[in-house]
Design an enzyme around this catalytic site. Structure first.
Site, PDB file in Angstrom:
ATOM      1  CG  LEU A   1      -8.080   6.814  -0.754  1.00  0.00           C
ATOM      2  CD1 LEU A   1      -8.563   6.706   0.693  1.00  0.00           C
ATOM      3  CD2 LEU A   1      -7.984   8.268  -1.178  1.00  0.00           C
TER       4      LEU A   1
ATOM      5  CG  PHE B   1       0.097  -7.321   4.450  1.00  0.00           C
ATOM      6  CD1 PHE B   1       1.225  -7.709   3.742  1.00  0.00           C
ATOM      7  CD2 PHE B   1       0.081  -7.527   5.824  1.00  0.00           C
ATOM      8  CE1 PHE B   1       2.315  -8.272   4.374  1.00  0.00           C
ATOM      9  CE2 PHE B   1       1.163  -8.094   6.465  1.00  0.00           C
ATOM     10  CZ  PHE B   1       2.276  -8.460   5.748  1.00  0.00           C
ATOM     11  CB  SER B   2      -4.274  -3.814   2.392  1.00  0.00           C
ATOM     12  OG  SER B   2      -3.431  -2.710   2.680  1.00  0.00           O
TER      13      SER B   2
ATOM     14  CB  VAL C   1      -6.143   2.052   1.209  1.00  0.00           C
ATOM     15  CG1 VAL C   1      -7.007   3.007   2.020  1.00  0.00           C
ATOM     16  CG2 VAL C   1      -5.339   1.152   2.153  1.00  0.00           C
TER      17      VAL C   1
ATOM     18  CE  LYS D   1      -4.217  -1.957   5.872  1.00  0.00           C
ATOM     19  NZ  LYS D   1      -3.211  -1.407   6.797  1.00  0.00           N
TER      20      LYS D   1
ATOM     21  CG  ASP E   1       6.652   0.222   9.269  1.00  0.00           C
ATOM     22  OD1 ASP E   1       7.809   0.665   9.102  1.00  0.00           O
ATOM     23  OD2 ASP E   1       5.930  -0.142   8.319  1.00  0.00           O
TER      24      ASP E   1
HETATM   25  P1  ADP Z   1      -0.153  -1.231   4.555  1.00  0.00           P
HETATM   26  O1  ADP Z   1      -0.238  -1.867   5.911  1.00  0.00           O
HETATM   27  O2  ADP Z   1      -0.517  -2.217   3.475  1.00  0.00           O
HETATM   28  O3  ADP Z   1       1.113  -0.464   4.340  1.00  0.00           O
HETATM   29  P2  ADP Z   1      -1.496   1.257   5.119  1.00  0.00           P
HETATM   30  O4  ADP Z   1      -2.457   1.216   6.267  1.00  0.00           O
HETATM   31  O5  ADP Z   1      -0.178   1.894   5.368  1.00  0.00           O
HETATM   32  O6  ADP Z   1      -1.364  -0.202   4.514  1.00  0.00           O
HETATM   33  O7  ADP Z   1      -2.218   1.976   3.875  1.00  0.00           O
HETATM   34  C1  ADP Z   1      -1.604   2.034   2.598  1.00  0.00           C
HETATM   35  C2  ADP Z   1      -1.764   3.434   2.018  1.00  0.00           C
HETATM   36  O8  ADP Z   1      -3.162   3.741   1.859  1.00  0.00           O
HETATM   37  C3  ADP Z   1      -1.228   4.558   2.909  1.00  0.00           C
HETATM   38  O9  ADP Z   1       0.145   4.781   2.706  1.00  0.00           O
HETATM   39  C4  ADP Z   1      -2.085   5.738   2.444  1.00  0.00           C
HETATM   40  O10 ADP Z   1      -1.596   6.269   1.225  1.00  0.00           O
HETATM   41  C5  ADP Z   1      -3.431   5.094   2.170  1.00  0.00           C
HETATM   42  N1  ADP Z   1      -4.289   5.167   3.374  1.00  0.00           N
HETATM   43  C6  ADP Z   1      -4.295   4.306   4.415  1.00  0.00           C
HETATM   44  N2  ADP Z   1      -5.181   4.656   5.358  1.00  0.00           N
HETATM   45  C7  ADP Z   1      -5.776   5.787   4.915  1.00  0.00           C
HETATM   46  C8  ADP Z   1      -6.794   6.662   5.442  1.00  0.00           C
HETATM   47  N3  ADP Z   1      -7.360   6.412   6.630  1.00  0.00           N
HETATM   48  N4  ADP Z   1      -7.152   7.733   4.697  1.00  0.00           N
HETATM   49  C9  ADP Z   1      -6.563   7.975   3.507  1.00  0.00           C
HETATM   50  N5  ADP Z   1      -5.599   7.213   2.964  1.00  0.00           N
HETATM   51  C10 ADP Z   1      -5.202   6.116   3.636  1.00  0.00           C
END
Ligand code: ADP
Ligand code: MG
Length: 429
Positions: free
Chosen positions: A27, A32-33, A35, A50, A152
């Site tokens: 997704l 850091f990750s 998803v 994640k 953020d």
């Molecule tokens: P990071 O802390 O590494 O920036 P995020 O939590 O922002 O991670 O997640 C990275 C990306 O993954 C998001 O910008 C989004 O595109 C996707 N994503 C994150 N959480 C969800 C979710 N609950 N459902 C769908 N997509 C998600």
């Protein structure tokens, strides 16, 4: 980054937590990750998985995020319509190390993608209002009830409730879960690429079917795609990404926020609190309404990105009060003792409501009303900024302008023809 301490390589069909979650497709990803969309065998629903990088500092950050998300989920269940919900968490051992994994409810596209779909020309104001109400309700909960600063906030970290949520409606969405690794099938001859292609096709067909009436799919080749019509799409969204969130009484970092959404008190190191999120909120609301970032600072000859940023703020919002300008640990780097910038001497003032009219072709009324909503939130003095709860009372959020649509469609052509001469000069060299 797919090495020891880094990301965990995932293949479609991989299983997690003893077989409970099966990876379906990627997704997104962050620093850091990665998803993944995953299928939860236990609840028969789709979730977002994640998967954090494995090195100790990333594991620590994930533990912090899990702690924050748990507090959010247990604080006030009625507010979970506005912030992402943590479903589960666990550790996963892979060739690159131990990865902390968070299972989150599956959400839709980010507001950044929504802005892109709309070809960077801004959303209709009624939609902006709906989104603003959701974000402010989330912030009121985080700030007022939990004592948490998001740190953020930006369009990328606000996700729409998925309009086609396969877990809620798997048949209409055309997605059927993959329950095992495709290449394990001896009759198949199915490759991961094929599966991914099929998934994409199915998803595309599903989108086309469901939103036939409201989504125009655009042309081919050099002809630019027309903006998608977003009529009838419910503009509900949730705040995500609590990787940088901090409790108000124990701020972690000196520098927070993504550059363009960073508050003046953070740049000057005056100390920050909830109002820093409010600043980012105002920047986000502006971007939703205009399709462009409010501030895009750039360093130049003889001045830094920070100083340009402060100059852009003052050009739009007026001179920063001397008391604020000179009170931060970094103030001396940018301001003289009179509160004037050291290296950028000539500012070209352009008020927010004029900018909305001249550059973004808002009607006078729309511009005045929107600026009236935003300007107090952009007060240089963080203590004077309204709280999220106070913002929720603002009349702008509760008006409905029917005429805006005509004005908007008429002016979208005009907007594209705005010459460089009309644009605010953002580059100084
Ligand atoms: P990071 O802390 O590494 O920036 P995020 O939590 O922002 O991670 O997640 C990275 C990306 O993954 C998001 O910008 C989004 O595109 C996707 N994503 C994150 N959480 C969800 C979710 N609950 N459902 C769908 N997509 C998600
Ligand atoms: Mg993020």
């Amino acid at each position: 980054s797919y090495r020891k301490g880094g990301y965990h390589a995932v293949r479609i069909g991989d299983s997690f937590a003893g077989g409970r979650y099966i990876a379906q497709k990627k997704l997104g990803w962050g620093q850091f990750s990665t998803v993944w969309l995953a299928y939860d065998n236990q609840s028969s629903e789709y979730v977002a998985l994640k998967i954090q990088k494995s090195a100790p500092q990333f594991a620590e950050a994930a533990l912090h995020e899990i702690e924050v998300l748990s507090a959010i989920a247990t604080g006030d269940p009625s507010k979970m319509n506005y912030v992402v919900r943590l479903v589960d968490h666990f550790k996963h051992a892979g060739p690159n190390g131990q990865h902390l994994c968070m299972v989150l409810e599956f959400l839709g596209d980010s507001l950044l993608r929504l802005i892109k779909y709309n070809r960077y020309k801004g959303l209709e104001l009624n939609k902006v209002r709906e989104i603003c109400k959701c974000i402010l309700t989330a912030l009121d909960y985080l700030h007022g009830k939990l004592g948490l600063i998001h740190s953020d906030l930006k369009p990328e970290n606000i996700l729409l409730n998925s309009t086609i949520n396969p877990s809620k409606d798997p048949i209409r969405s055309g997605l059927t879960p993959i329950l095992e690794r495709p290449e394990g099938n001896p009759n198949g001859g199915v490759t991961i690429n094929n599966i991914e292609k099929k998934l994409k096709q199915r998803a595309r067909r599903a989108v086309a079917r469901i939103s036939e009436r409201r989504v125009s799919m655009g042309g081919v080749g050099a002809v630019p795609k027309p903006a998608r019509c977003l009529d009838g799409i419910d503009m509900r969204c949730k705040v995500v990404d609590f990787g940088n969130a901090c409790w108000v009484d124990s701020p972690i970092a000196e520098e927070i926020q993504t550059r363009q959404y960073r508050a003046p008190e953070v740049i000057l190191q005056v100390g920050y609190s909830f109002p820093a999120d409010m600043w980012s909120f105002a920047c986000t609301a502006f971007e939703l309404a205009t399709g462009e970032m409010m501030f895009t600072p750039k360093g130049g000859q003889g001045f830094s990105e920070d100083e340009d940023h402060l100059a852009l703020m003052m050009e739009l919002l007026g001179k920063m009060p001397r008391k604020i300008a000179t009170s931060g640990a970094r103030s001396k780097d940018y301001f003289d003792r009179y509160g004037d910038l050291k290296r950028i001497r000539r500012l070209k003032y352009w008020s927010l409501d004029r900018l909305l009219v001249d550059k973004y072709k808002f009607s006078d009324t729309d511009a005045r009303e929107f600026a009236d909503f935003l300007c107090p939130i952009l007060d240089f003095d963080p203590e004077k900024r309204p709280t999220a709860q106070q913002c929720l009372q603002h009349p702008w959020l509760n008006m409905d302008n029917q005429t805006h649509e005509e004005v908007n469609s008429e002016s979208s052509v005009g907007k594209m023809n705005v010459g460089m001469s009309n644009l605010k000069i953002q580059l100084r060299n």
